[in-house]
Design a protein around this motif. Structure first.
Motif, PDB file in Angstrom:
ATOM      1  N   MET A 111       0.641  -1.031   0.040  1.00 42.55           N
ATOM      2  CA  MET A 111      -0.243   0.407  -0.208  1.00 42.55           C
ATOM      3  C   MET A 111       1.031   1.233  -0.575  1.00 42.55           C
ATOM      4  N   ALA A 112       0.601   2.386  -0.900  1.00 40.45           N
ATOM      5  CA  ALA A 112       1.439   3.641  -0.847  1.00 40.45           C
ATOM      6  C   ALA A 112       0.768   4.969   0.254  1.00 40.45           C
ATOM      7  N   THR A 113       0.252   3.746   1.175  1.00 42.14           N
ATOM      8  CA  THR A 113      -0.553   4.516   2.691  1.00 42.14           C
ATOM      9  C   THR A 113       0.335   5.013   3.514  1.00 42.14           C
ATOM     10  N   ASP A 114      -0.680   5.607   4.435  1.00 42.61           N
ATOM     11  CA  ASP A 114      -0.191   5.709   6.156  1.00 42.61           C
ATOM     12  C   ASP A 114      -0.278   3.831   6.980  1.00 42.61           C
ATOM     13  N   VAL A 115       0.219   3.286   6.374  1.00 47.56           N
ATOM     14  CA  VAL A 115      -0.312   1.702   7.419  1.00 47.56           C
ATOM     15  C   VAL A 115       0.012   1.948   8.390  1.00 47.56           C
ATOM     16  N   ALA A 116       0.965   2.772   8.965  1.00 41.44           N
ATOM     17  CA  ALA A 116       0.596   2.271  10.475  1.00 41.44           C
ATOM     18  C   ALA A 116      -0.626   2.849  11.447  1.00 41.44           C
ATOM     19  N   VAL A 117      -1.405   4.082  10.368  1.00 41.14           N
ATOM     20  CA  VAL A 117      -1.972   4.507  10.884  1.00 41.14           C
ATOM     21  C   VAL A 117      -3.261   3.850  11.007  1.00 41.14           C
ATOM     22  N   ILE A 118      -3.910   2.609  10.133  1.00 39.20           N
ATOM     23  CA  ILE A 118      -4.507   1.797   9.297  1.00 39.20           C
ATOM     24  C   ILE A 118      -4.318   0.668   9.606  1.00 39.20           C
ATOM     25  N   LEU A 119      -2.529   0.315  10.638  1.00 41.11           N
ATOM     26  CA  LEU A 119      -2.627  -0.486  11.490  1.00 41.11           C
ATOM     27  C   LEU A 119      -3.318  -0.537  13.067  1.00 41.11           C
ATOM     28  N   PHE A 164       1.390   8.690  -4.350  1.00 40.27           N
ATOM     29  CA  PHE A 164       1.853   8.061  -5.432  1.00 40.27           C
ATOM     30  C   PHE A 164       3.507   9.430  -6.082  1.00 40.27           C
ATOM     31  N   PRO A 165       4.456   9.276  -5.921  1.00 44.57           N
ATOM     32  CA  PRO A 165       5.470  10.331  -6.429  1.00 44.57           C
ATOM     33  C   PRO A 165       5.400  10.694  -8.106  1.00 44.57           C
ATOM     34  N   SER A 166       4.965   9.333  -8.819  1.00 48.49           N
ATOM     35  CA  SER A 166       4.355   9.380 -10.231  1.00 48.49           C
ATOM     36  C   SER A 166       4.064   8.809 -10.753  1.00 48.49           C
ATOM     37  N   TYR A 167       3.628   8.706 -12.227  1.00 47.28           N
ATOM     38  CA  TYR A 167       1.984   8.472 -12.645  1.00 47.28           C
ATOM     39  C   TYR A 167       3.054   6.738 -12.982  1.00 47.28           C
ATOM     40  N   ARG A 168       4.403   6.368 -13.020  1.00 48.91           N
ATOM     41  CA  ARG A 168       4.975   5.567 -13.269  1.00 48.91           C
ATOM     42  C   ARG A 168       4.778   4.454 -11.717  1.00 48.91           C
ATOM     43  N   GLU A 169       4.554   5.209 -10.950  1.00 50.66           N
ATOM     44  CA  GLU A 169       4.605   4.298  -9.718  1.00 50.66           C
ATOM     45  C   GLU A 169       2.986   4.045  -9.386  1.00 50.66           C
ATOM     46  N   GLU A 223      -5.456   7.132 -16.406  1.00 50.76           N
ATOM     47  CA  GLU A 223      -4.571   7.742 -17.329  1.00 50.76           C
ATOM     48  C   GLU A 223      -4.802   8.967 -17.213  1.00 50.76           C
ATOM     49  N   ARG A 224      -6.050   9.883 -16.310  1.00 46.15           N
ATOM     50  CA  ARG A 224      -5.757  11.309 -16.430  1.00 46.15           C
ATOM     51  C   ARG A 224      -4.678  11.543 -15.603  1.00 46.15           C
ATOM     52  N   TRP A 225      -4.557  10.958 -14.427  1.00 50.25           N
ATOM     53  CA  TRP A 225      -3.099  11.201 -13.965  1.00 50.25           C
ATOM     54  C   TRP A 225      -1.676  11.722 -14.549  1.00 50.25           C
ATOM     55  N   ARG A 226      -1.675  11.060 -15.771  1.00 54.06           N
ATOM     56  CA  ARG A 226      -0.524  10.506 -16.770  1.00 54.06           C
ATOM     57  C   ARG A 226       0.251  11.695 -16.785  1.00 54.06           C
ATOM     58  N   GLY A 227       1.931  12.071 -16.315  1.00 49.41           N
ATOM     59  CA  GLY A 227       2.662  13.177 -16.792  1.00 49.41           C
ATOM     60  C   GLY A 227       2.807  13.939 -15.666  1.00 49.41           C
ATOM     61  N   CYS A 228       1.499  13.566 -13.797  1.00 54.56           N
ATOM     62  CA  CYS A 228       1.890  14.065 -12.613  1.00 54.56           C
ATOM     63  C   CYS A 228       2.286  13.407 -12.035  1.00 54.56           C
ATOM     64  N   THR A 229       3.424  14.558 -10.896  1.00 55.02           N
ATOM     65  CA  THR A 229       3.572  14.052  -9.725  1.00 55.02           C
ATOM     66  C   THR A 229       3.021  14.230  -8.886  1.00 55.02           C
ATOM     67  N   GLU A 230       3.595  13.743  -7.531  1.00 54.98           N
ATOM     68  CA  GLU A 230       2.896  13.966  -5.732  1.00 54.98           C
ATOM     69  C   GLU A 230       1.403  13.618  -6.493  1.00 54.98           C
TER      70      GLU A 230
END
Length: 198
Positions: free
Chosen positions: A1-9, A157-162, A179-186
């Motif tokens: 998960m690309a989220t705050d797992v510590a808080v979820i736990l 996600f730092p980038s669309y690739r991630e 696809e709407r996030w292609r080219g986006c960062t953060e």
């Protein structure tokens, strides 16, 4: 998960007292929330994905709690071990017949806890899981939910690739939706999730 797992736990451990209990954790592969093994007496970690279980093994070694886990590579419907509680760890929506899985869980332990995406979650929509999530919570409601709490998190996600690497296994429709996030960062995508006890 690309989220705050510590808080979820933390939210999971605050919702249900796993202390000194024998758990069957369905979908435990990967080990994102394996920290519950610090309080549980024993964790029977079930996942049909051997690679995911290998990642879990690495995670629990790093946490120093490997002695509390038994790793079981099989479908949850084939599990016969008994426990105090069955935990579905962001897994119920992936099971073809969630109603049958919950019925089987009830034969293995007196308590069932579900942590999964909540209906209407933007993240579930982005990865084309809206219908699967809705079906899993309908199955839970049909079994009888004793208590439930909804929470909000964010997928980062730092980038669309991630983001693409995370989603690519979900199929063509999920790839189309991001696809709407292609080219986006953060990139940030809200992820509503729900914890329930049956």
């Amino acid at each position: 998960m690309a989220t705050d797992v510590a808080v979820i736990l933390e939210n999971l451990l605050g919702f249900y007292e796993f202390d000194n209990k024998v758990m069957i954790s369905v979908g435990a592969g990967g080990g994102q929330l394996a920290g519950y093994g610090r309080v549980a007496r024993k964790v029977i970690a079930v996942d049909p994905d051997g690679a995911a279980l290998a990642a879990l093994a690495e995670r629990i070694r790093a946490l120093g709690i490997g002695d509390r886990f038994v790793l079981v590579e099989k479908d949850c419907m084939a599990v016969t071990e008994r426990a105090d509680v069955v935990l579905f760890e962001f897994a119920l929506h992936e099971i073809p017949d969630p109603g049958a899985a919950l019925a089987h869980a009830a034969t293995l332990a007196p308590d069932t806890v579900i942590i999964d995406h909540a209906p209407g979650s933007p993240w579930a929509h982005a990865v084309d899981e809206t219908e699967k999530v809705a079906a899993s919570w309908r199955a839970a409601a049909a079994r009888g939910i004793r208590c439930v709490t909804d929470y909000d998190a964010v997928q980062l996600f730092p980038s669309y690739r991630e983001l693409f690497d995370k989603v690519k296994g979900q199929g063509a429709e999920a790839i189309r939706r991001i696809e709407r996030w292609r080219g986006c960062t953060e990139i940030t995508i809200p992820m509503a999730y729900r914890i329930a006890a049956l």
